[in-house]
Design a protein around this motif. Structure first.
Motif, mmCIF file in Angstrom:
data_model
loop_
_atom_site.group_PDB
_atom_site.id
_atom_site.type_symbol
_atom_site.label_atom_id
_atom_site.label_comp_id
_atom_site.label_asym_id
_atom_site.label_seq_id
_atom_site.Cartn_x
_atom_site.Cartn_y
_atom_site.Cartn_z
ATOM 1 N N PHE A 224 -60.187 -16.726 42.553
ATOM 2 C CA PHE A 224 -58.745 -16.913 42.679
ATOM 3 C C PHE A 224 -58.370 -17.178 44.130
ATOM 4 O O PHE A 224 -59.156 -16.931 45.050
ATOM 5 N N SER A 225 -57.160 -17.672 44.331
ATOM 6 C CA SER A 225 -56.672 -17.956 45.680
ATOM 7 C C SER A 225 -56.207 -16.673 46.358
ATOM 8 O O SER A 225 -55.615 -15.800 45.719
ATOM 9 N N LYS A 226 -56.466 -16.575 47.643
ATOM 10 C CA LYS A 226 -55.969 -15.440 48.420
ATOM 11 C C LYS A 226 -54.720 -15.812 49.214
ATOM 12 O O LYS A 226 -53.987 -14.945 49.670
ATOM 13 N N LYS A 227 -54.496 -17.117 49.410
ATOM 14 C CA LYS A 227 -53.303 -17.599 50.098
ATOM 15 C C LYS A 227 -52.620 -18.637 49.219
ATOM 16 O O LYS A 227 -53.271 -19.562 48.742
ATOM 17 N N VAL A 228 -51.329 -18.479 49.024
ATOM 18 C CA VAL A 228 -50.621 -19.431 48.169
ATOM 19 C C VAL A 228 -50.574 -20.816 48.819
ATOM 20 O O VAL A 228 -50.528 -21.837 48.121
ATOM 21 N N GLU A 229 -50.626 -20.871 50.147
ATOM 22 C CA GLU A 229 -50.641 -22.166 50.830
ATOM 23 C C GLU A 229 -51.905 -22.953 50.469
ATOM 24 O O GLU A 229 -51.837 -24.156 50.180
ATOM 25 N N ASN A 230 -53.065 -22.274 50.492
ATOM 26 C CA ASN A 230 -54.306 -22.949 50.125
ATOM 27 C C ASN A 230 -54.315 -23.320 48.649
ATOM 28 O O ASN A 230 -54.899 -24.340 48.254
ATOM 29 N N HIS A 231 -53.675 -22.498 47.826
ATOM 30 C CA HIS A 231 -53.558 -22.801 46.400
ATOM 31 C C HIS A 231 -52.810 -24.124 46.209
ATOM 32 O O HIS A 231 -53.220 -24.981 45.428
ATOM 33 N N ALA A 232 -51.718 -24.277 46.944
ATOM 34 C CA ALA A 232 -50.918 -25.497 46.841
ATOM 35 C C ALA A 232 -51.666 -26.705 47.389
ATOM 36 O O ALA A 232 -51.598 -27.806 46.818
ATOM 37 N N LEU A 233 -52.400 -26.529 48.474
ATOM 38 C CA LEU A 233 -53.126 -27.655 49.075
ATOM 39 C C LEU A 233 -54.307 -28.084 48.201
ATOM 40 O O LEU A 233 -54.627 -29.273 48.126
ATOM 41 N N ALA A 234 -54.938 -27.127 47.526
ATOM 42 C CA ALA A 234 -55.989 -27.485 46.578
ATOM 43 C C ALA A 234 -55.405 -28.314 45.440
ATOM 44 O O ALA A 234 -56.034 -29.262 44.950
ATOM 45 N N GLY A 235 -54.183 -27.971 45.024
ATOM 46 C CA GLY A 235 -53.504 -28.754 44.003
ATOM 47 C C GLY A 235 -53.202 -30.164 44.475
ATOM 48 O O GLY A 235 -53.367 -31.134 43.727
ATOM 49 N N ALA A 236 -52.773 -30.310 45.716
ATOM 50 C CA ALA A 236 -52.474 -31.632 46.271
ATOM 51 C C ALA A 236 -53.730 -32.503 46.304
ATOM 52 O O ALA A 236 -53.686 -33.705 45.975
ATOM 53 N N LEU A 237 -54.856 -31.911 46.689
ATOM 54 C CA LEU A 237 -56.119 -32.657 46.703
ATOM 55 C C LEU A 237 -56.515 -33.079 45.287
ATOM 56 O O LEU A 237 -56.947 -34.216 45.055
ATOM 57 N N HIS A 238 -56.340 -32.176 44.333
ATOM 58 C CA HIS A 238 -56.675 -32.483 42.939
ATOM 59 C C HIS A 238 -55.842 -33.648 42.415
ATOM 60 O O HIS A 238 -56.383 -34.579 41.801
ATOM 61 N N PHE A 239 -54.530 -33.614 42.634
ATOM 62 C CA PHE A 239 -53.659 -34.652 42.081
ATOM 63 C C PHE A 239 -53.889 -35.994 42.758
ATOM 64 O O PHE A 239 -53.733 -37.045 42.126
ATOM 65 N N MET A 240 -54.265 -35.976 44.025
ATOM 66 C CA MET A 240 -54.619 -37.228 44.701
ATOM 67 C C MET A 240 -55.851 -37.847 44.043
ATOM 68 O O MET A 240 -55.888 -39.047 43.735
ATOM 69 N N ASN A 241 -56.867 -37.032 43.808
ATOM 70 C CA ASN A 241 -58.077 -37.513 43.161
ATOM 71 C C ASN A 241 -57.790 -37.965 41.729
ATOM 72 O O ASN A 241 -58.274 -39.012 41.287
ATOM 73 N N TYR A 242 -56.974 -37.200 41.016
ATOM 74 C CA TYR A 242 -56.651 -37.527 39.622
ATOM 75 C C TYR A 242 -55.894 -38.849 39.520
ATOM 76 O O TYR A 242 -56.188 -39.678 38.662
ATOM 77 N N ASN A 243 -54.928 -39.053 40.399
ATOM 78 C CA ASN A 243 -54.094 -40.259 40.326
ATOM 79 C C ASN A 243 -54.781 -41.512 40.841
ATOM 80 O O ASN A 243 -54.631 -42.594 40.256
ATOM 81 N N PHE A 244 -55.526 -41.393 41.931
ATOM 82 C CA PHE A 244 -56.015 -42.586 42.623
ATOM 83 C C PHE A 244 -57.531 -42.816 42.526
ATOM 84 O O PHE A 244 -57.980 -43.943 42.728
ATOM 85 N N CYS A 245 -58.304 -41.772 42.240
ATOM 86 C CA CYS A 245 -59.764 -41.912 42.275
ATOM 87 C C CYS A 245 -60.432 -41.819 40.903
ATOM 88 O O CYS A 245 -61.469 -42.432 40.685
ATOM 89 N N ARG A 246 -59.849 -41.069 40.008
ATOM 90 C CA ARG A 246 -60.513 -40.775 38.737
ATOM 91 C C ARG A 246 -60.200 -41.841 37.692
ATOM 92 O O ARG A 246 -59.041 -42.108 37.384
ATOM 93 N N GLN A 247 -61.260 -42.440 37.135
ATOM 94 C CA GLN A 247 -61.089 -43.456 36.106
ATOM 95 C C GLN A 247 -60.899 -42.803 34.738
ATOM 96 O O GLN A 247 -61.537 -41.794 34.429
ATOM 97 N N HIS A 248 -60.022 -43.394 33.921
ATOM 98 C CA HIS A 248 -59.738 -42.875 32.589
ATOM 99 C C HIS A 248 -60.226 -43.864 31.537
ATOM 100 O O HIS A 248 -59.912 -45.056 31.598
ATOM 101 N N LYS A 249 -60.963 -43.362 30.561
ATOM 102 C CA LYS A 249 -61.451 -44.225 29.489
ATOM 103 C C LYS A 249 -60.300 -44.836 28.701
ATOM 104 O O LYS A 249 -60.369 -45.991 28.280
ATOM 105 N N SER A 250 -59.237 -44.055 28.498
ATOM 106 C CA SER A 250 -58.107 -44.554 27.720
ATOM 107 C C SER A 250 -57.330 -45.642 28.456
ATOM 108 O O SER A 250 -56.504 -46.332 27.862
ATOM 109 N N LEU A 251 -57.599 -45.814 29.762
ATOM 110 C CA LEU A 251 -56.934 -46.842 30.562
ATOM 111 C C LEU A 251 -57.893 -47.970 30.918
ATOM 112 O O LEU A 251 -57.685 -48.667 31.918
#
Length: 296
Positions: A224-251
């Motif tokens: 689990f996260s010990k700092k909410v700031e790092n929790h939020a930044l990990a989310g930002a990294l995830h959504f960047m990868n999800y939106n721009f880097c990760r290929q979707h079979k359905s697309l």
């Protein structure tokens, strides 16, 4: 200023994006935990800034919204007994809004689950859309006021309300089992939504993707996260990868950002590192060099 080699930074980010822990990533990349955390913060800040700037004027027709639970430092019920717990310890919710067609995560917010966060989240979503949309949420009541405040009558809005019952089996056998959905109800809230397309399936699938690809979101572990700031930044990294880097079979193996018309190519981890380098402060030149330049 010392800088990690490119291949080491790529290894660290790929490990984090594949759901590895900070310690596990440090072992694989042969660096310290602090080095991994530092790069996570830098990459998260760069990705959050990029998302805020680039994900605008999205041409979406159907948007699905949901919230996913996690916690920081300790679960809410254990915060009172936790040693040296920070002020923001306890339950943390991640709000997400997904375009049902392009699968683009248009907006996200990490914080509480009350009406104030609902208003912030929906207000940000409204600012990123280019036209009238149909929105589907679950039956969470703060959405009602938030969507009315942000969109007024310029939206087609319906709620998909799920009714649950206790899971079957002995209590000790169903301790960690979620309630069983026994019935659903579709409620028209505003406008004229297409009831056949009232669904939260895509955004709920995104919740699973988050739990699989971010170690700190995994249930029933100590990751689990010990700092909410790092929790939020990990989310930002995830959504960047999800939106721009990760290929979707359905697309047809496009990324959501390509399907939404925000880019014309598949991004890579190296592109995220470039964003980090662009934000890094420029190194100061030695004084002797500056004096020589001035004399010329």
């Amino acid at each position: 200023m010392n800088k990690l080699p490119l291949h080491t930074r790529k290894t660290i980010l790929k490990c984090l994006l594949d759901g590895m822990s900070i310690r596990g990533t440090a072992r694989i990349a042969e660096v310290s935990k602090n080095t991994v955390s530092k790069l996570l913060v830098e990459a998260g800040e760069a990705c959050a800034a990029f998302h805020n700037e680039m994900v605008r004027e999205v041409e979406a027709e159907r948007v699905q919204c949901d919230e996913i639970w996690s916690f920081c430092y300790a679960k809410a019920k254990n915060v009172a007994d936790a040693k040296a717990a920070p002020e923001d310890a306890g339950d943390v919710w991640t709000w997400t809004a997904i375009d049902a067609d392009s699968k683009l995560c248009i907006s996200y917010l990490i914080g509480g689950r009350d009406s104030s966060y609902a208003r912030l989240f929906i207000s940000d979503l409204a600012a990123r859309l280019a036209s009238r949309v149909q929105i589907t949420t679950d039956g969470h009541k703060p959405y009602l006021e938030a969507i009315e405040e942000a969109f007024g009558a310029d939206v087609d809005y319906a709620q998909l309300v799920k009714l649950f019952q206790e899971p079957k089996g002995k209590p000790q056998e169903r301790r960690y089992s979620p309630g069983e959905c026994c019935k659903t109800r579709k409620d028209v809230i505003e406008g004229e939504p297409d009831m056949a397309k009232v669904s939260t399936s895509f955004v709920e699938r995104q919740n699973l993707t988050m739990r699989m690809n971010m170690r700190r979101f995994t249930r029933l572990t100590n990751a689990f996260s010990k700092k909410v700031e790092n929790h939020a930044l990990a989310g930002a990294l995830h959504f960047m990868n999800y939106n721009f880097c990760r290929q979707h079979k359905s697309l047809n193996k496009w990324t959501p950002a390509m399907a939404a018309g925000l880019t014309d190519r598949i991004w890579d981890v190296e592109d995220i590192i470039k964003l980090v380098d662009e934000r890094a402060p420029k190194p100061n030149r030695p004084k002797a060099y500056r004096k020589k330049e001035n004399s010329n």
